[in-house]
Structures are given as C-alpha cells and as structure tokens.
Write a protein that holds these residues in place. Structure first.
Motif, PDB file in Angstrom:
ATOM      1  N   GLY A   1       0.823  -1.207   0.000  1.00 41.80           N
ATOM      2  CA  GLY A   1       0.000   0.000   0.000  1.00 41.80           C
ATOM      3  C   GLY A   1       0.856   1.255   0.000  1.00 41.80           C
ATOM      4  O   GLY A   1       2.072   1.216   0.212  1.00 41.80           O
ATOM      5  N   LEU A   2       0.165   2.395  -0.234  1.00 42.77           N
ATOM      6  CA  LEU A   2       0.883   3.663  -0.374  1.00 42.77           C
ATOM      7  C   LEU A   2       1.543   4.111   0.924  1.00 42.77           C
ATOM      8  O   LEU A   2       2.326   5.050   0.921  1.00 42.77           O
ATOM      9  CB  LEU A   2      -0.087   4.751  -0.852  1.00 42.77           C
ATOM     10  CG  LEU A   2      -0.286   4.843  -2.354  1.00 42.77           C
ATOM     11  CD1 LEU A   2      -1.376   5.835  -2.678  1.00 42.77           C
ATOM     12  CD2 LEU A   2       1.005   5.267  -3.031  1.00 42.77           C
ATOM     13  N   GLY A   3       1.236   3.463   2.023  1.00 43.61           N
ATOM     14  CA  GLY A   3       1.850   3.824   3.305  1.00 43.61           C
ATOM     15  C   GLY A   3       3.363   3.761   3.259  1.00 43.61           C
ATOM     16  O   GLY A   3       4.037   4.577   3.888  1.00 43.61           O
TER      17      GLY A   3
ATOM     18  N   ALA B   1       0.653  10.187   4.368  1.00 52.27           N
ATOM     19  CA  ALA B   1      -0.192  10.234   5.551  1.00 52.27           C
ATOM     20  C   ALA B   1      -0.801  11.618   5.628  1.00 52.27           C
ATOM     21  O   ALA B   1      -0.314  12.559   4.994  1.00 52.27           O
ATOM     22  CB  ALA B   1       0.641   9.955   6.802  1.00 52.27           C
ATOM     23  N   HIS B   2      -1.840  11.765   6.387  1.00 49.95           N
ATOM     24  CA  HIS B   2      -2.502  13.037   6.540  1.00 49.95           C
ATOM     25  C   HIS B   2      -1.502  14.102   6.998  1.00 49.95           C
ATOM     26  O   HIS B   2      -0.727  13.819   7.893  1.00 49.95           O
ATOM     27  CB  HIS B   2      -3.640  12.892   7.559  1.00 49.95           C
ATOM     28  CG  HIS B   2      -4.515  14.071   7.614  1.00 49.95           C
ATOM     29  ND1 HIS B   2      -5.493  14.305   6.680  1.00 49.95           N
ATOM     30  CD2 HIS B   2      -4.526  15.129   8.456  1.00 49.95           C
ATOM     31  CE1 HIS B   2      -6.079  15.454   6.977  1.00 49.95           C
ATOM     32  NE2 HIS B   2      -5.516  15.959   8.034  1.00 49.95           N
ATOM     33  N   PRO B   3      -1.475  15.310   6.461  1.00 51.60           N
ATOM     34  CA  PRO B   3      -2.364  15.876   5.433  1.00 51.60           C
ATOM     35  C   PRO B   3      -1.783  15.816   4.016  1.00 51.60           C
ATOM     36  O   PRO B   3      -2.422  16.334   3.109  1.00 51.60           O
ATOM     37  CB  PRO B   3      -2.455  17.335   5.884  1.00 51.60           C
ATOM     38  CG  PRO B   3      -1.104  17.634   6.449  1.00 51.60           C
ATOM     39  CD  PRO B   3      -0.606  16.352   7.059  1.00 51.60           C
ATOM     40  N   VAL B   4      -0.602  15.224   3.808  1.00 50.58           N
ATOM     41  CA  VAL B   4       0.003  15.275   2.470  1.00 50.58           C
ATOM     42  C   VAL B   4      -0.190  13.931   1.765  1.00 50.58           C
ATOM     43  O   VAL B   4       0.525  12.976   2.063  1.00 50.58           O
ATOM     44  CB  VAL B   4       1.499  15.648   2.539  1.00 50.58           C
ATOM     45  CG1 VAL B   4       2.102  15.712   1.154  1.00 50.58           C
ATOM     46  CG2 VAL B   4       1.678  16.976   3.250  1.00 50.58           C
ATOM     47  N   PHE B   5      -1.164  13.878   0.865  1.00 52.98           N
ATOM     48  CA  PHE B   5      -1.384  12.645   0.100  1.00 52.98           C
ATOM     49  C   PHE B   5      -0.863  12.755  -1.335  1.00 52.98           C
ATOM     50  O   PHE B   5      -0.989  11.821  -2.100  1.00 52.98           O
ATOM     51  CB  PHE B   5      -2.863  12.260   0.107  1.00 52.98           C
ATOM     52  CG  PHE B   5      -3.303  11.715   1.437  1.00 52.98           C
ATOM     53  CD1 PHE B   5      -2.954  10.431   1.810  1.00 52.98           C
ATOM     54  CD2 PHE B   5      -4.033  12.492   2.310  1.00 52.98           C
ATOM     55  CE1 PHE B   5      -3.348   9.929   3.042  1.00 52.98           C
ATOM     56  CE2 PHE B   5      -4.428  11.994   3.528  1.00 52.98           C
ATOM     57  CZ  PHE B   5      -4.086  10.706   3.908  1.00 52.98           C
ATOM     58  N   TRP B   6      -0.392  13.933  -1.681  1.00 49.52           N
ATOM     59  CA  TRP B   6       0.245  14.082  -2.994  1.00 49.52           C
ATOM     60  C   TRP B   6       1.703  14.425  -2.722  1.00 49.52           C
ATOM     61  O   TRP B   6       2.018  15.547  -2.359  1.00 49.52           O
ATOM     62  CB  TRP B   6      -0.412  15.212  -3.801  1.00 49.52           C
ATOM     63  CG  TRP B   6      -1.730  14.834  -4.409  1.00 49.52           C
ATOM     64  CD1 TRP B   6      -2.476  13.743  -4.122  1.00 49.52           C
ATOM     65  CD2 TRP B   6      -2.441  15.566  -5.407  1.00 49.52           C
ATOM     66  NE1 TRP B   6      -3.621  13.736  -4.871  1.00 49.52           N
ATOM     67  CE2 TRP B   6      -3.624  14.844  -5.674  1.00 49.52           C
ATOM     68  CE3 TRP B   6      -2.209  16.732  -6.109  1.00 49.52           C
ATOM     69  CZ2 TRP B   6      -4.559  15.283  -6.606  1.00 49.52           C
ATOM     70  CZ3 TRP B   6      -3.138  17.166  -7.029  1.00 49.52           C
ATOM     71  CH2 TRP B   6      -4.312  16.436  -7.283  1.00 49.52           C
ATOM     72  N   GLY B   7       2.564  13.466  -2.898  1.00 52.73           N
ATOM     73  CA  GLY B   7       3.969  13.697  -2.570  1.00 52.73           C
ATOM     74  C   GLY B   7       4.855  13.687  -3.794  1.00 52.73           C
ATOM     75  O   GLY B   7       4.508  14.253  -4.839  1.00 52.73           O
TER      76      GLY B   7
ATOM     77  N   LEU C   1      -0.029  21.596   0.495  1.00 53.85           N
ATOM     78  CA  LEU C   1      -0.865  20.598   1.174  1.00 53.85           C
ATOM     79  C   LEU C   1      -0.552  20.499   2.662  1.00 53.85           C
ATOM     80  O   LEU C   1      -1.440  20.215   3.474  1.00 53.85           O
ATOM     81  CB  LEU C   1      -0.657  19.224   0.530  1.00 53.85           C
ATOM     82  CG  LEU C   1      -1.388  19.003  -0.786  1.00 53.85           C
ATOM     83  CD1 LEU C   1      -1.036  17.649  -1.358  1.00 53.85           C
ATOM     84  CD2 LEU C   1      -2.900  19.104  -0.591  1.00 53.85           C
ATOM     85  N   SER C   2       0.713  20.719   3.026  1.00 53.40           N
ATOM     86  CA  SER C   2       1.055  20.541   4.437  1.00 53.40           C
ATOM     87  C   SER C   2       0.643  21.753   5.280  1.00 53.40           C
ATOM     88  O   SER C   2       0.742  21.721   6.493  1.00 53.40           O
ATOM     89  CB  SER C   2       2.552  20.274   4.587  1.00 53.40           C
ATOM     90  OG  SER C   2       3.266  21.414   4.195  1.00 53.40           O
ATOM     91  N   ARG C   3       0.244  22.829   4.602  1.00 54.53           N
ATOM     92  CA  ARG C   3      -0.148  24.039   5.339  1.00 54.53           C
ATOM     93  C   ARG C   3      -1.475  24.554   4.802  1.00 54.53           C
ATOM     94  O   ARG C   3      -1.520  25.570   4.116  1.00 54.53           O
ATOM     95  CB  ARG C   3       0.923  25.128   5.178  1.00 54.53           C
ATOM     96  CG  ARG C   3       2.255  24.811   5.841  1.00 54.53           C
ATOM     97  CD  ARG C   3       2.155  24.999   7.341  1.00 54.53           C
ATOM     98  NE  ARG C   3       3.421  24.765   8.012  1.00 54.53           N
ATOM     99  CZ  ARG C   3       3.878  23.549   8.352  1.00 54.53           C
ATOM    100  NH1 ARG C   3       3.195  22.462   8.048  1.00 54.53           N
ATOM    101  NH2 ARG C   3       5.021  23.437   8.992  1.00 54.53           N
TER     102      ARG C   3
END
Lengths: 167, 457
Positions: free
Chosen positions: B64-66, B71-77, B393-395
């Motif tokens: 899995g993507l883990g 992880a929350h809040p950045v799901f687009w890395g 995304l992180s902010r």
C-alpha cells in the motif's frame, strides 16, 4: 511501353524538366526527392493534398464526440456534483477540445497513409537508393519510339544520368 | 539485368562501385553504428534504476501507499511532483517541432528529432506515475469513461478526468509526430542497413520511397499535425495546472496557474533538451549539424521563459499580499521562511536568478556552462513543483491539521527509476533511429547547393 529514369541534383532542374515533359504531352511522370520540396510535388500535381479533408473530418467528429459523450454520460445517470448542472458546457469543452485534437491527428495520419500510398508492399524498380542520398529522380513512361526524345530532353535539363528501367 | 557469367571478360571487370553516399547520410547514420563500453555501462545503469523502481513499485502494490510515507495531510507527494516534472519536460519537443515549424524557424531542424524523442519518452515516464500514484493499480481503469456495475459513469467535471484525456491525447499525438517525421529517415536507413536492422527498417518505413504523392501528403500531414499540436501543447500543462488550481487550497487556487505552468514547462523542457543534446553532440561529433548557433537560440528561449517564470513567482507573492486573505498570505510566507524554505530558495535561485547570466553572449555560447545551467534548471523545476504541491498541502487553512512531509526512500527510488526508464528508452532510440532529422538537414543542404549553383544569395 518503356520507362526512363533521369537523375538530377537540384530541385529547380526537376521542376523545369517535369514542366517541359508535361508541355510535350508526357503525363505519366513520377518524381523522387530526398527531402521535402513542395515545388517538385506541385509540378507533378498542383492540386493541394486531400489530407486536409481528413483532418477536417477527424476534428469535426472529435468535437461532436467530445460533447455528445460527456453530455450523454452525465445525463445517463444523473448525480449532482458541487451543485453544477448535469450538462455543464465549460468543463466538457476541455474534453471536446482534446478529442478534436486526438481524432484530427489520427485522421491526418490515416490521410498520409491513404493519399501517400502507405504502406507500399512492392517498391518500384525505378527507385534507387540514390534518391535517399541527395539525388532527385524523374521517371517517365513512354512509347518505345519516344525514348530518344525524352532522353535528350532530360539531359537538356542537366540530368546527370538517364537510364532505362523495366516497366 | 542478370550479371554476366564470371568466365567472360565482362565478368572479370569489377562491378561499378555504388556512387558515394551523401555526406549527411554518412555523418548522421554513423551515430547509430556500433556501441562502446560506455554506452553499455550507461544503459546498464539506466536499466538497474528502472528495475529497482519496478521492485519498489511491486512492494508498494503489495503493502500500500503507506510505504511511500503518504499520511494526513500530504497525500500528494513525490509521485505527483515527479509526474508534473516529466509532463513539463515533455513540452519542449512539441514546441520545437510544431510551433517553430509554423514560424518557419529553420534552426529547429537540427534539434527537433532529439526533442521529439525526448517528449515521447518523458510523457511515457509521466504516464507511469498516474499508475504508481493511485496505489490500487487494479482500479486505475476507473478513470476511463466506462460505467461500473451500477451504470455509473466518470465525473467529467473533475480535473483528473481532463488530465486523463489531455495526457493520453498528448502521448498519442507526440508519438504520431515523432513517427511521421521518422518515416523518410527510416527509409534512408533501410536502403543502407543489413541483417535484422534491414528487416526492422523495411517494416517501419512502410515502403517509403519519397515520390511526389508521398511527400505531398507528408508535408500536409506535418503541417496539420503542427497546427493541431500547437494548441495541444499549450493546453496540456494548463490542464495539469488545473489539477491544482481547481482545488480550494491556499497557494493553488489562482488563475495565473495555467500560463505559469506552461512557461515553466517550456523552460524545463528546453533545459532538458540541452542536458541531453550537449553530450550527444560531443560524443558523436555532430558539431557540424548541431552548432553553437542552435544552443544560443535555445538559451534565448530559456532566458525568455525564465523571466516569465520569475514574473509568475513575483505575481503569486504580490497577489497573496494584495488579496488580504490571511490563509494565502500565510501560505506564501511559509513557502519562503517555513519548513520548505530550502526548496523555495533552490527554485528561485536556479530558475530565475542563474538563467539571467544568459544575457551575456559569451555565456550563451559557452557549452560547458550551458550544460551545468541546464542541469541546475532541471533541479530547480523539480523543486518548483515540490514547493507548490507539498508546501501547499502541508499548510492548509486550519493550523491544527498542519503536518510535515519528508520524502521517503521508496519515493526517491521510484524518482531515480523514472530517470532510468527515460534514459533506457532514449539510449535505445539513439542507436536505432537517427537523432538528427536527416531529410530535413538535406533540405537545407540542397537549398544551399541550389543557391550556390545559381551564384545568387
């Protein structure tokens, strides 16, 4: 019937030779060029390529498909998203635009295949690998009694060589 | 004509040798001949990274993507960053081939093939990331207009759907563009090849002989493909930018995004063309075909697009300040002085400050300098996307859900693998197909010969 192939170095010589041949009534002419020279292609046949019709058809089919597909699918099972109408033209325009380009491009290449005679399974014996180097070729089909006249005419236009090929 | 029997006088005379091949053919086909140990080393390195990434990806499909640290809040890395990076790279080829073709800029002839090939491989690399990023790869067909069991269709109001259509259209058109341009050159190679290569080129050349009907259709097709590709190249990165601009995230939700992304894409694409073509020219001795004049023209393009990018960066900051929206102001303050400040300053210095050196003619024709600069720009443009995507995304609005994102090693492995994937295809292309468009170079050579013969111009 006989076929003569004249070998030339410059596109202007080819154009002059083709024009002269046509003026004398020899219309079964084919030219070979190592690079795109529109003046040579137009001397043989001045009509614009029909590929443009294919692009137009492809583009029109694409734009209609794009709108029809999106509008029909959105209304086939209606789900309200973000309070926007089921038939919302601005976002569907993006899909229609992309399909216009896609279908137009595919039809253009299909046009190249159809009007360029590709794929060609049998290569004409008049073709010579010199035409994929830097030489031009003019192939004329004529009656046997005209061979001497065409040979002289081609040489007059600075053909470096004139050969007979099987027809 | 059958050859005469060998016991006659005619048979003893050696057959007439073939007339020498043209200089252009010999020079440009020589690139495809033979392979050095250095070539195999580079190809092996590229294949190693490609397979490394493949291994990581299989592990990610299993776990899995883990494992990529999503992880929350950045799901687009890093995957989405790298996707946008490669789509951007893919813009130079079509720009050089289509737009410069329509402007009749003849200097494009020497570099267009390399740029087109680069475009195709970059867009294929980018397409991999759509699959890698979704995680559940077996459900990726959900983005196609295909109903599920309940008859539910895709959402055409979603930018992700637009992206699917834009990227697949772009991939198709750039492959067609590359192939149509290659047909006459493959025929040249066919007439001179032997063995399995002869078979390959005979099939791919489709019986091209260069007669008037073929050239007429070819010219018209290239013209129309250019006309179609010109709006397409501008639309593709606009659509990619809307993936972000349509979302209500501070730092993303701006109308400047489309032109900003397109300028950035052309900027990074030209830099990548330089990064690839400088070594190619040096290794294969193509200085007579790809001259300093070509590199200087590309430098001018890089300078222009760098200024547009710099303007866009400045406009973003100005708008966030002028808007008076606190979330926007915070987002941009944190870009420059927050946790991702290094990325932001790398992006600003590499993309807008360093390229200003190209105002000096001496540096525009200094090839080692251009190579170093082009690599810096590629790095800077990757960081631009990193700053935009991860930084925003992180902010988001609520400081309670702020988070930090640090790229994980599986992501970096797949990033390295994307370069391996790209380089594998580029290296194979280099040895199978002419990297400089031979027929188009001949067009120039014959024109010059004609004008020389007439004694004018």
């Amino acid at each position: 019937m006989a076929r003569l192939v004249g070998i030339f170095e410059l596109p202007a010589q080819v154009v002059a030779a083709v024009k002269q041949l046509q003026a004398r009534g020899y219309t079964d002419i084919e030219t070979y060029a190592p690079a795109p020279f529109p003046e040579v292609d137009d001397a043989v046949d001045p009509k614009p390529s029909k590929v443009r019709l294919m692009t137009l058809i492809g583009g029109l089919v694409g734009v209609v498909t794009g709108y029809a597909m999106t509008i029909w699918m959105a209304n086939n099972w209606q789900i309200m998203i973000g309070g926007k109408p089921f038939t919302s033209i601005p976002p569907y325009t993006i899909i229609a635009f992309e399909l216009t380009i896609l279908f137009g491009g595919l039809m253009t290449v299909l046009g190249l295949f159809i009007f360029g005679g590709l794929p060609k399974f049998k290569i004409d014996p008049a073709y010579n690998s010199r035409f994929s180097a830097e030489d031009f070729g003019v192939v004329v089909r004529c009656r046997e009694q005209d061979v001497a006249e065409i040979d002289a005419l081609l040489r007059e236009h600075d053909a470096t060589e004139v050969n007979l090929v099987e027809s | 004509m059958t050859p005469p029997p060998t016991n006659t006088v005619a048979g003893m005379i050696r057959p007439v040798p073939m007339p020498p091949d043209s200089q252009t053919n010999r020079d440009l086909l020589a690139v495809m001949k033979g392979t050095s140990p250095g070539y195999w080393f580079l190809l092996g390195l590229a294949l190693f990274f490609m397979h490394l990434a493949g291994g990581i990806w299989i592990w990610q499909v299993y776990k899995g993507l883990g494992i990529a640290g999503y992880a929350h809040p950045v799901f687009w890395g890093v995957y989405v960053v790298t996707f946008v990076f490669w789509v951007g790279i893919a813009h130079a080829g079509t720009l050089i081939s289509a737009i410069l073709f329509l402007f009749r800029a003849k200097w494009r002839n020497a570099i267009n093939r390399g740029a087109e090939a680069m475009t195709v491989f970059a867009v294929l690399t980018a397409a991999q990331f759509l699959g890698i990023h979704v995680g559940r790869i077996w459900k990726s067909y959900f983005i196609l207009p295909y109903p599920n069991q309940r008859g539910l269709w895709v959402n055409f109001k979603s930018p992700l759907l637009w992206d699917t259509f834009a990227i697949s259209t772009y991939a198709t058109i750039s492959i067609l563009f590359l192939y149509v341009g290659l047909i006459p050159d493959i025929a040249i190679a066919r007439d001179r090849a032997t063995g399995w290569k002869k078979v390959l080129y005979t099939v791919l050349a489709l019986g091209w002989v260069g007669n008037s009907s073929q050239w007429k259709a070819h010219n018209r097709s290239v013209l129309h493909l250019s006309g179609l590709a010109t709006p397409l190249v501008l639309s593709v990165h606009s659509v990619v930018s809307w993936d972000f601009a349509m979302a209500l995230v501070p730092g993303w939700h701006t109308t400047i995004f489309a032109p900003y992304f397109v300028a950035g894409a052309i900027f990074s694409g030209f830099a990548m063309v330089l990064t690839l073509m400088i070594p190619v020219r040096r290794i294969f001795g193509l200085e007579a075909y790809i001259t300093d004049y070509h590199f200087e023209n590309m430098s001018r393009f890089i300078l222009l697009t760098s200024i547009i990018c710099g303007y866009a960066y400045a406009a973003e900051y100005f708008m966030s300040w002028y808007s008076g929206v606190e979330a926007e102001q915070t987002a941009f303050w944190l870009r420059a002085f927050g946790p991702y400040w290094i990325s932001t300053w790398v992006m600003i210095i590499f993309n807008t400050v360093l390229p200003q050196l190209l105002w000096f003619k001496k540096l525009r024709v200094n090839v080692p300098f251009l190579f170093v600069l082009s690599v810096c720009i590629n790095i800077g443009m990757w960081f631009e996307r990193y700053v935009i995507i991860v930084g925003a995304l992180s902010r988001e609005y609520n400081p309670a859900v702020w988070g930090e994102f640090i790229p994980s090693w599986p992501e970096m492995g797949i990033l390295a693998g994307s370069f391996g994937f790209f380089c594998t295809f580029f290296l194979i292309f280099l040895k199978l197909f002419p990297i400089v468009a031979i027929a188009e170079m001949k067009e120039i050579a014959i024109h010059e010969k004609a004008h020389g013969a007439q004694g004018s111009h």
